[in-house]
Every structure is written in structure tokens, then in C-alpha cells.
Design a protein around this motif. Structure first.
Motif, PDB file in Angstrom:
ATOM      1  N   TYR A  25      -8.971  -4.084  -3.781  1.00 44.71           N
ATOM      2  CA  TYR A  25     -10.144  -4.160  -2.891  1.00 44.71           C
ATOM      3  C   TYR A  25     -11.333  -4.772  -3.650  1.00 44.71           C
ATOM      4  O   TYR A  25     -12.039  -5.638  -3.124  1.00 44.71           O
ATOM      5  N   THR A  58       0.840  -1.209   0.000  1.00 45.41           N
ATOM      6  CA  THR A  58       0.000   0.000   0.000  1.00 45.41           C
ATOM      7  C   THR A  58       0.873   1.257   0.000  1.00 45.41           C
ATOM      8  O   THR A  58       2.030   1.204   0.420  1.00 45.41           O
ATOM      9  N   PHE A  93      -5.362  -5.493   4.799  1.00 50.19           N
ATOM     10  CA  PHE A  93      -5.565  -4.534   3.712  1.00 50.19           C
ATOM     11  C   PHE A  93      -7.015  -4.035   3.696  1.00 50.19           C
ATOM     12  O   PHE A  93      -7.271  -2.826   3.592  1.00 50.19           O
ATOM     13  N   PHE A 100      -8.126  -0.238   4.084  1.00 45.61           N
ATOM     14  CA  PHE A 100      -8.860   0.424   3.000  1.00 45.61           C
ATOM     15  C   PHE A 100     -10.148   1.059   3.535  1.00 45.61           C
ATOM     16  O   PHE A 100     -10.445   2.231   3.272  1.00 45.61           O
ATOM     17  N   GLU A 145      -4.895   0.207  -5.215  1.00 43.20           N
ATOM     18  CA  GLU A 145      -5.567  -0.251  -3.999  1.00 43.20           C
ATOM     19  C   GLU A 145      -7.055  -0.529  -4.266  1.00 43.20           C
ATOM     20  O   GLU A 145      -7.626  -1.487  -3.744  1.00 43.20           O
ATOM     21  N   LEU A 198      -6.968   7.118  -1.652  1.00 43.84           N
ATOM     22  CA  LEU A 198      -6.652   5.723  -2.026  1.00 43.84           C
ATOM     23  C   LEU A 198      -6.252   5.676  -3.493  1.00 43.84           C
ATOM     24  O   LEU A 198      -6.818   6.392  -4.325  1.00 43.84           O
TER      25      LEU A 198
END
Ligand code: SF4
Ligand code: ZN
Ligand code: ZN
Length: 299
Positions: free
Chosen positions: A206, A14, A25, A29, A202, A198
Motif C-alpha cells: 500500500y 492478500t 487492492f 486495504f 499488505e 492487515l
């Protein structure tokens, strides 16, 4: 590489916490979205929220998360009439909203204005009038339907490249209006960008870890978009200087007041639609040659 918090196998490096496993993670997030909403006062408990959905990763992820978190949201999708791309993206937007039980409004540009994006003879770049059209419709739709806030899926890479390109071109007017949360003023509905801190990478990870389907095809006009060029430069800087993107954006916000928008002082109402404008007729009505206001509360 191993997760730096529990030493399980990492799924991503990240931009601000280093290597993290799946669970850490997802935790990182989601807490980043929560802290962005809180830090920049993006949402209030009483808000009626409209999320702009495109069928792509960013808007699919933010609508998924806000719904999961219990916010009352609706989505708006605009079919831009761009060949197969628009039909595919509409399919993804519809499937996404059906899967997660989110009310969806759909506007078809060809039905609304007689033609789609990319079909007009003009000197103006396609992305320029496409952006103008989307921004106007999102705002007017939200206003006509009493939404108190419009949420978009803009991410850190989008924001850094936008500010970077506007600095290079000294577009002070645009710089004055940039940020993770823009207040409601002059008939502009409040705007918020919960994915502001973000990165694209990422967001992709996600979506994958949560089984969120989205259209990964690029718009055919994106190949000409200068934002892709700026993003590649920015990624090179980040690779050489980790943390560049986030410090760039935070420093911009700290110093944003120097980009005071003098045009705001002389804001008028468009003679056609009554929306805020810096000239007699707003750029949307001028570009589409409109003679009367479009109302969206019957859509
Ligand atoms: Fe519109 Fe350009 Fe984005 Fe395509 S790439 S959707 S034309 S702004
Ligand atoms: Zn871990
Ligand atoms: Zn107008």
C-alpha cells in the motif's frame, strides 16, 4: 497471476481476498481500515487524535490514510537517541508530516531524560525498557495535551506475534490488556490500532502504490528482538494453513475475558507522577529514577 475481481494483472496475494490488482487492492486495504475502525469502535467523530509516528511503514501509512479520510490528527515522534537510526527516523517522520500537512510534536529522549535507549547499564533487555518508555510518554503526552485517543500502527503480524509470545510465557497480565481498541481507564488514554487486520506485506505494498516514503532500516536492537523469531514461526504456520493469523486473532478476542487482570483491582497512583501503577512507584519513574513528574503540555 490475475486479479480475481477484474482479471487485470495482480500486485499482491492478500491474506483474506486472494490476488488483487492495484485498484482493487487499494479499495480492499482502505475498506479494511474503515471496517476495523467501525467494528472495534476505534474512533468517534468528536475525537482529538494523536498518532504515534516512528518514521517506519506502519505509522506512516495509518497517519496518511486518516489524514486522507479527513480525520483531524496530530503526530508524536520520540527520538530515542539510538545512533544514526533515530536521526534517520526523525528525518522521515518530519518529511512525512510536512508533505501531508500533519502537525507534528517531537520529543528527544536525551534532552528529556539525559540519555538515550541502549546507553543504560541494566539487566533489563533494551527493547523491554524502550517499550516501557515509549508507552509511558505516548500516554502521558496524550493526557497532558487532552487527546482523547492514541492511534498506533500495530499490524496483524505484530499482534499475532505479541499474543503468541505472551501465551508461551503465560503473561496473563499482558494478554488481558491486548486488543484493537483499549478503553480509557485509570488515566490511560483510549488506544486504537486501525491496521489490526492487515499484514506487514499488505502495508508495504500500500505504501509503495501510494508513494508513501518511510525508513526501511531496522533498529539495531531489533536483531535481538524475540518478536522477529516469533514472526518467522507464525509466517511458516500461515504458509501451511492460510487464514491462520486472522483466525488466531479473532479467536483470541472472543476468548480474551479468560485473561482477567487481577492486578487491575488493586491499581494505585504512582507517588512520583500520579499515573496508574501496580506498585508505589510506576515502572517508568522507577526505571528512570525520577523524583518529580514530567509534564508534556509545554512541549
Ligand atoms: Fe526500541 Fe527495541 Fe523497537 Fe529498537 S527494536 S525501537 S530498541 S523496542
Ligand atoms: Zn482488479
Ligand atoms: Zn510514575
Amino acid at each position: 497471476m490475475r486479479c480475481k475481481l477484474c482479471s487485470n494483472k495482480s500486485v499482491i496475494n492478500t491474506h483474506s481476498r486472494g490476488y488483487l490488482c492495484k485498484d482493487h487492492f487499494i479499495e480492499y486495504f482502505e475498506s479494511k481500515i474503515d471496517s476495523t475502525i467501525k467494528r472495534y469502535k476505534i474512533l468517534k467523530p468528536e475525537d482529538k487524535i494523536l498518532v504515534m509516528i516512528s518514521g517506519g511503514k506502519d505509522s506512516s501509512v495509518i497517519s496518511y490514510y486518516l489524514k486522507k479520510k479527513g480525520y483531524e490528527i496530530s503526530c508524536l515522534y520520540i527520538n530515542l537517541g539510538i545512533e544514526d537510526y533515530s536521526d534517520k527516523s526523525e528525518f522521515y517522520a518530519r518529511e512525512h508530516c510536512k508533505k501531508y500537512g500533519i502537525p507534528l510534536y517531537v520529543i528527544n529522549l536525551k534532552e528529556l531524560l539525559g540519555t538515550g535507549i541502549g546507553k543504560i547499564k541494566t539487566k533489563r533487555a533494551v527493547c523491554s525498557y524502550c517499550g516501557l518508555t515509549k508507552r509511558y510518554i505516548f500516554n502521558k503526552f496524550a493526557k497532558d495535551n487532552n487527546f482523547s485517543v492514541v492511534i498506533t500502527g500495530h499490524n496483524l503480524d505484530d499482534e499475532v506475534s505479541f499474543i503468541f509470545s505472551n501465551l508461551i510465557n503465560w503473561n496473563l497480565r499482558y494478554l488481558a490488556r491486548q486488543g484493537p481498541s483499549l478503553p480509557s481507564e485509570h488515566d490511560f488514554v483510549r488506544k486504537g490500532k486501525p491496521l489490526y487486520e492487515l499484514t506487514e506485506k499488505e502495508i508495504v505494498v500500500y505504501a509503495m502504490l501510494n508513494g508513501i516514503a518511510y525508513l526501511s532500516d531496522e533498529c539495531p536492537y531489533a536483531t535481538n528482538a524475540t518478536s522477529l523469531f516469533y514472526k518467522s514461526i507464525i509466517n511458516q504456520i500461515e504458509a501451511n494453513s492460510k487464514g491462520f493469523k486472522i483466525s488466531f486473532i479473532r479467536n483470541f478476542l472472543r476468548n480474551k475475558k479468560i485473561f482477567f487482570n487481577s492486578e487491575d483491582a488493586s491499581i494505585k497512583k504512582c507517588m512520583v507522577c500520579g499515573m496508574p501503577s501496580s506498585s508505589e512507584i510506576c515502572s517508568f519513574c522507577k526505571f528512570w529514577n525520577l523524583k518529580k513528574e514530567i509534564f508534556f503540555n509545554s512541549v
